[in-house]
Design an enzyme around this catalytic site. Structure first.
Site, PDB file in Angstrom:
ATOM      1  N   LEU A 141      65.910  19.329 -45.890  1.00 20.64           N
ATOM      2  CA  LEU A 141      66.275  17.766 -45.739  1.00 20.64           C
ATOM      3  C   LEU A 141      65.259  16.859 -46.532  1.00 20.64           C
ATOM      4  CD1 LEU A 141      66.801  17.706 -41.871  1.00 20.64           C
ATOM      5  CD2 LEU A 141      68.666  17.208 -43.575  1.00 20.64           C
ATOM      6  N   GLY A 142      64.209  17.795 -46.836  1.00 19.21           N
ATOM      7  CA  GLY A 142      63.077  17.103 -47.743  1.00 19.21           C
ATOM      8  C   GLY A 142      62.077  17.866 -47.949  1.00 19.21           C
TER       9      GLY A 142
ATOM     10  N   GLY B 109      57.732  18.322 -49.995  1.00 17.60           N
ATOM     11  CA  GLY B 109      56.662  17.595 -50.656  1.00 17.60           C
ATOM     12  C   GLY B 109      55.295  18.014 -50.413  1.00 17.60           C
TER      13      GLY B 109
ATOM     14  N   GLY C 299      54.618  20.183 -46.902  1.00 14.25           N
ATOM     15  CA  GLY C 299      55.426  21.097 -46.491  1.00 14.25           C
ATOM     16  C   GLY C 299      57.129  20.841 -46.510  1.00 14.25           C
TER      17      GLY C 299
ATOM     18  N   VAL D 221      60.945  19.875 -44.588  1.00 17.27           N
ATOM     19  CA  VAL D 221      61.869  19.471 -43.453  1.00 17.27           C
ATOM     20  C   VAL D 221      62.996  20.139 -43.868  1.00 17.27           C
ATOM     21  CG1 VAL D 221      62.864  17.945 -41.948  1.00 17.27           C
ATOM     22  CG2 VAL D 221      60.277  17.380 -43.071  1.00 17.27           C
TER      23      VAL D 221
ATOM     24  N   LYS E  13      60.303  20.562 -39.065  1.00 14.30           N
ATOM     25  CA  LYS E  13      59.317  20.141 -40.178  1.00 14.30           C
ATOM     26  C   LYS E  13      58.246  21.422 -40.236  1.00 14.30           C
ATOM     27  CE  LYS E  13      55.538  16.989 -40.581  1.00 14.30           C
ATOM     28  NZ  LYS E  13      54.858  15.449 -40.036  1.00 14.30           N
TER      29      LYS E  13
ATOM     30  N   ASP F 120      53.604   2.997 -38.792  1.00 10.20           N
ATOM     31  CA  ASP F 120      54.377   3.107 -39.923  1.00 10.20           C
ATOM     32  C   ASP F 120      55.958   2.569 -39.594  1.00 10.20           C
ATOM     33  OD1 ASP F 120      54.852   3.610 -42.561  1.00 10.20           O
ATOM     34  OD2 ASP F 120      55.029   5.757 -42.291  1.00 10.20           O
TER      35      ASP F 120
END
Length: 744
Positions: free
Chosen positions: A37-38, A40, A43, A45, A59, A153
């Protein structure tokens, strides 16, 4: 659930799913990983799916990051913060291990887009959508603040959109209000453009709940206009404007403008509370229809949900020979693909694989020393509260099992000898979640209690399980089907009951077998999680291989006008009605359907079966309703004949629902304890929990064994009752699939 650059809310949407890389694991802690899913610098996800089919965003941090003590501390704080927040508008944690070599955390997966993605793709939201959005996010923030936290956030990427409302995510930088540890005083934390002035100026001592309210004001302005209120550009420029400039709120609908301006006050003391914002925004919205999103956004959610159904299957449970060394379950086998709980691909509340970390105190050898200690089984039940009839039935079933065991001859002359005498210890929580923890500790603090039956309900179970898990106490429930009870790090619970999503599967199949092609499904939000889980199960079943096209309604808690709801559903051509909710609202629905002359199939689930109130208050309108329950009728089972006789002799009456299941589960516990005693030792609690999970037992109501990954009973389905002449008549086990499926 952020903290990973490039893995924000939009990246978690189904449309952004990327394939796994060769170096990625195929599974983690009971989750099969389906894609990325993503990713960076911190780490990755992943999209994961449990053995029972529920989806989660998993995650995982990089190992080199995990070696940094401060990073691991921040990760642990993120998990703890997310778990402290209880709100239907905040995505729940379904599992985590901050101490793993690569720390990981899983949260429920929401297949809809983020607010930022939706606005960029489809433009600003209409006023009513902004009201519903802001009211729900404000409620989530109120829960964050009630837990003593500040989110810090709140931004469009951290709000996911679902058909039944938005969800707030990402507690990666949440912290206890007033706390300044782990972050330097001069460091700006959060997303420029959606920060409060005190955050933008790094005034750590001033950051508190009011800071989240400012961010909420930015969010509302963005949703209503399609523009961030402090523009775009470099981080430095955005921070400067936030501290010194007035926000750009041109285009915010006039009725919303005063509230948005109050949220965006530079002085925190002049801002309203999150609860005040929610009250102002939802004063009128909750009385309006629940279809809160514009059609293009709804289509995006539907398309992404459909893509979830097209993801690679996990190994299905199919009929056939059982694995070597294991008996086939004697009760109903779950024949569906485990994708069946994609039902919750909007609900997304999965159980994770659980781990026993030991904790045994070590058993004492049998003999003279061991005879000084008691062998005790506990019962944690609601005996005097709203579910008192269920709790008392379970207590009677447990008591009968213990008394019949104690009536066996002592060790020496019989194949069914009694190596010890059992005691039953009962703890009544009165059905009150605030009493449940104390009721549990009354059992866990008694060193002679080796296992516990209960609790009776979902809410008391949620409140009590931390005490049981801390004490490594094995617990088996026959009436609490909430998926969340088996989520997280719980290592000692087994459920002799299908989860609510699975129960919803069988309710849906029952409706299909009645010939429905256009069922109406109501998600009653009075008990939001229960209704959500049941609705997801029903929805997946009735859509199974294109079996039908359902029509949904999400009904806010407190709704009394079911005539309008039913009229809308009938206008959309429903030929059956399924109520995923509590008794109070089922009565309203039944009366409205009866008044409208609707005679098609009507069905509901466990919460309505558990109370006779539905039959009393709905009266003639209840006739013909089908009610699913996890308890079979002992009078209809030949295997329960001896149990029925013993129960009538002991208590002077036929067994009530759930008594037979309680009788069987306590006998299963007894089997485990007898086997341990035969080995010459008194087992510790963790040892008993492991043995209980691995045990098999054929009892009065059927055969029992448990899935090691979900800790849920194998094969048991839902049993159907039909209301006739003011009584419920047992029909039998619900079908295993839609019409035409083998074994259904």
């Amino acid at each position: 659930m952020n903290g990973i650059p490039g893995a924000g809310g939009g990246a978690r949407a189904a449309g952004a799913l990327q394939p796994l890389l060769p170096a990625d694991p195929s599974s983690l802690a009971g989750y099969r990983l389906l894609g990325r899913l993503g990713a960076g610098g911190m780490g990755v996800v992943y999209l994961g799916r449990t053995a029972s089919g529920e989806l989660a965003a998993v995650k995982v941090t990089h190992a080199e990051r995990a070696d940094q003590a401060d990073f691991r501390a921040r990760f642990r704080r993120e998990v703890e913060a997310a778990r402290r927040v209880t709100s239907p508008w905040a995505v729940p944690v379904t599992g985590a291990d901050p101490d793993a070599p690569e720390p990981w955390m899983a949260t429920a997966f929401v297949p809809g887009p983020s607010l930022g993605e939706a606005v960029h793709a489809h433009g600003p939201l209409p006023e009513r959508s902004v009201r519903v959005l802001g009211g729900a996010v404000a409620r989530a923030l109120a829960a964050v603040h009630e837990a003593g936290l500040v989110h810090r956030d709140v931004k469009p990427g951290n709000v996911l959109l679902a058909v039944d409302g938005p969800r707030l995510i990402d507690f990666g930088i949440a912290r206890v209000a007033g706390e300044t540890g782990l972050t330097s005083a001069d460091v700006v934390v959060g997303t420029p453009g959606f920060l409060a002035p005190e955050q933008a100026a790094a005034r750590a001592a001033d950051i508190g709940p009011a800071s989240d309210v400012f961010s909420l004001g930015c969010l509302l302005a963005f949703a209503a206009t399609g523009r961030p209120p402090f523009g775009t550009g470099t981080a430095d420029a955005l921070l400067y404007r936030t501290v010194h400039d007035d926000p750009d709120v041109d285009g915010v609908p006039e009725p919303l403008l005063p509230l948005v301006r109050r949220c965006l006050a530079k002085d925190p003391a002049e801002r309203p509370t999150a609860e005040d914002v929610a009250d102002r925004l939802t004063a009128d919205a909750e009385a309006e229809p629940p279809d809160w999103l514009p059609a293009p956004v709804v289509r995006t959610i539907a398309e992404r949900s459909a893509r979830m159904l097209a993801l690679p299957d996990i190994d299905p449970t199919e009929p056939g020979a059982p694995p070597e060394g294991r008996r086939a379950p004697g009760r109903r086998r779950f024949l569906l693909s485990a994708g069946g709980a994609v039902l919750a691909a909007g609900a997304a509340v999965g159980a994770r694989a659980l781990y026993d970390r030991g904790g045994d105190a070590g058993g004492a050898k049998t003999g003279a020393g061991a005879r000084e200690r008691r062998w005790v089984i506990g019962v944690h039940a609601d005996l005097t509260g709203p579910a008192g009839a269920i709790g008392r039935a379970q207590e009677q079933g447990a008591r009968l099992a213990v008394e019949l065991f104690n009536a066996r001859p002592p060790s020496g002359g019989s194949a069914r000898k009694r190596p010890f005498t059992l005691t039953l210890k009962v703890s009544d929580d009165r059905g009150d979640p605030s009493r449940a923890l104390a009721a549990a500790r009354a059992l866990t603090t008694d060193p002679d209690v080796l296992a516990v039956l209960g609790p009776t309900s979902d809410t008391t179970g949620e409140a009590a399980m931390p005490a049981y898990d801390e004490a490594r106490m094995p617990v088996a429930t026959v009436s609490a089907g909430l998926n969340l009870l088996a989520a997280g790090d719980l290592r000692t619970l087994v459920r002799a009951i299908p989860s609510h999503p699975k129960a919803g599967n069988w309710i849906g199949f029952h409706v299909l077998h009645q010939g429905s092609t256009r069922p109406g499904i109501v998600h009653d939000r009075t008990d939001d999680v229960y209704g959500w889980q049941y609705m997801g199960g029903v929805d997946w079943a009735v859509r199974y291989e294109g079996a039908s096209t359902p029509y949904h309604r999400v009904v806010p808690a407190g709704t009394t006008d079911y005539r309008t709801v039913i009229r809308d559903m009938l206008d959309h051509g429903i030929d059956a009605y399924v109520h995923c909710g509590v008794t109070e609202t089922a009565v309203r629905a039944a009366l409205a359907l009866h008044e409208a002359g609707f005679t098609g199939p009507r069905a509901t689930g466990q919460r309505v079966f558990d109370e006779q109130r539905f039959l009393r208050e709905a009266g003639a309108a209840a006739e013909g309703w089908a009610i699913g329950a996890p308890a079979a009728d002992p009078a209809a089972l030949p295997s329960a004949a001896a149990f029925r006789t013993a129960h009538a002799r002991r208590f002077g009456a036929a067994p009530a629902p759930y008594a037979g299941e309680a009788f069987d589960v306590v006998n299963l516990m007894i089997d485990v304890l007898v086997e341990a005693a035969a080995g010459g030792s008194r087992p510790g609690r963790a040892q008993t929990a492991r043995a209980l999970l691995a045990a098999e037992h054929r009892g009065a109501m059927g055969a029992y064994s448990f899935d090691a990954s979900t800790r849920e009973v194998n094969g048991i389905g839902t049993y159907m009752y039909v209301v006739e002449d003011g009584r419920t008549r047992y029909v039998g086990a619900a079908p295993l699939g839609p019409p035409g499926k083998k074994g259904s």
